[in-house]
Design an enzyme around this catalytic site. Structure first.
Site, PDB file in Angstrom:
ATOM      1  CG  HIS A  18      -1.928   1.061   1.299  1.00 45.76           C
ATOM      2  ND1 HIS A  18      -3.066   0.983   2.082  1.00 45.76           N
ATOM      3  CD2 HIS A  18      -1.986   2.278   0.701  1.00 45.76           C
ATOM      4  CE1 HIS A  18      -3.768   2.097   1.960  1.00 45.76           C
ATOM      5  NE2 HIS A  18      -3.128   2.916   1.131  1.00 45.76           N
ATOM      6  CG  HIS A  20      -1.485   6.083  -2.630  1.00 40.38           C
ATOM      7  ND1 HIS A  20      -2.653   5.870  -3.328  1.00 40.38           N
ATOM      8  CD2 HIS A  20      -1.731   5.668  -1.356  1.00 40.38           C
ATOM      9  CE1 HIS A  20      -3.556   5.358  -2.514  1.00 40.38           C
ATOM     10  NE2 HIS A  20      -3.029   5.222  -1.307  1.00 40.38           N
ATOM     11  CD  GLU A 201      -7.610   6.607   4.557  1.00 36.82           C
ATOM     12  OE1 GLU A 201      -8.179   6.558   3.456  1.00 36.82           O
ATOM     13  OE2 GLU A 201      -6.518   7.202   4.735  1.00 36.82           O
TER      14      GLU A 201
END
Ligand code: ADE
Ligand code: ZN
Length: 342
Positions: A18, A20, A201
């Site tokens: 994970h 970005h 989240e």
């Protein structure tokens, strides 16, 4: 935490699932690319930009994150950003990275899809050869945009199908439930793509549920709010659906007030396949090792948790079973030799 455990966290082989890639863009590189591309930034200096990294929530972060990404224009820019991340990850003993990218952020500014994916892909190739780190790409749809926008970018992406392994869903979570993209994800599944989504989240546990039931995702990114729903928690554990948890991100974006309040250990104790990741390391104060160290310093996590988390990273990856097993054997060998040393 004792020195040996800290060294273990740093030296153990890791997978990162994970990250970005646009969130790895350090302020120095943002300024360098701005100069190279004649982009005017709303911040006079690196220090001023860094000072703006005080976030109240996910949206206040995303506003700055998209502004930072505006300096990326050419294939070489995407190469330079990705190469910088992979070097940094290799230094943290990441052996395999599954990397998100947000093409809509760039195509909306007139950047060609091919410039984005070819630059990132070239860096992945070079990293495999020069750094010994394997990588794969997951294309994220921006959930604050429409279903049609997602279909449009998917159409641009499919000629490059061999360069990415899956799709994800990111950006502003609240008010944009996964089911908005049911048909897009169904099309992606038909194309043989692996499926993940950010859920739980900031958004409610119901979004985790619909990501699973309507989008058919195989992993949940973040997912930390699952503990509000005991039946969902049990389901995630029973079905071995991994959560890609990002401790420093969760503190910076105020999902939890302080690291000692983080529910990482509770998730592990609930039997969930938890992994530790960095999300947007240039914005949240650290790469993957910093995330491990911060969590282990604040929570009563021990050596057996380090072993479990290292294994979970590879286990939850989309690697083929043979490659996965080789990495898991590397983790086992590392912990065996360390035991002898201790
Ligand atoms: N895009 C980049 N980082 C993100 C995060 N933590 N949540 C949602 N979208 C993102
Ligand atoms: Zn994320």
């Amino acid at each position: 935490m004792d020195d040996l455990l800290r060294e273990t966290l740093q030296a153990m082989p890791k997978a990162e699932l994970h990250i970005h890639i646009e969130g790895s863009l350090e302020p120095e590189l943002i300024f360098l690319l701005a100069k190279r591309n004649n982009v005017v930034l709303p911040y006079p200096s690196v220090e001023d930009l860094r000072r703006a990294y005080a976030f109240e929530d996910l949206q206040s972060f995303l506003d700055i994150y998209y502004a930072g990404a505006s300096v990326l224009l050419t294939e070489q820019d995407f190469y330079d950003m990705t190469w910088a991340y992979l070097r940094r990850a290799a230094a943290d003993n990441v052996r395999h990275a599954e990397i998100f990218f947000d093409p809509q952020t760039h195509t909306a500014r007139g950047v060609k899809f091919s410039a984005v994916i070819d630059g990132i892909d070239r860096a992945l190739h070079d990293a495999r050869e020069q750094l010994g780190i394997s990588g794969a790409l997951i294309m994220c749809f921006l959930r604050h945009l429409s279903e049609q926008d997602a279909f449009d970018v998917l159409e641009q992406a499919l000629p490059h199908r061999a360069k990415f392994i899956g799709v994800g869903l990111d950006s502003s979570e609240k008010g944009h439930p996964p089911e908005k993209f049911t048909r897009v994800f169904a099309r992606c599944k038909e194309a043989g793509l692996r499926l993940v989504a950010h859920a739980g989240e900031e958004g409610p546990p119901a979004y985790i549920q619909t990501a699973l039931d309507r989008l058919n995702v195989e992993r949940i990114d973040h997912g930390v709010r699952c503990l509000e729903d005991p039946a969902l928690t049990q389901r995630l554990a029973r079905e071995r659906i991994p959560l890609t948890v990002c401790p420093l991100s969760n503190i910076k974006l105020r999902v939890f007030d302080r690291m000692p309040d983080h529910n990482l250990l509770k998730l592990l104790d609930a039997g969930i396949v938890v992994t530790i990741n960095s999300d947007d390391p240039a914005y949240f104060g650290g790469y993957i090792n910093a995330n491990f160290v911060a969590a282990f310093e604040a929570l009563p996590l021990q050596r057996q948790h380090a072993y479990q988390l290292a294994r979970n990273g590879f286990d939850a990856s989309f690697l083929d079973s043979g490659t996965k097993q080789r990495y898991l054997d590397q983790v086992d060998a590392f912990f065996t030799s360390e035991t002898n040393r201790a």
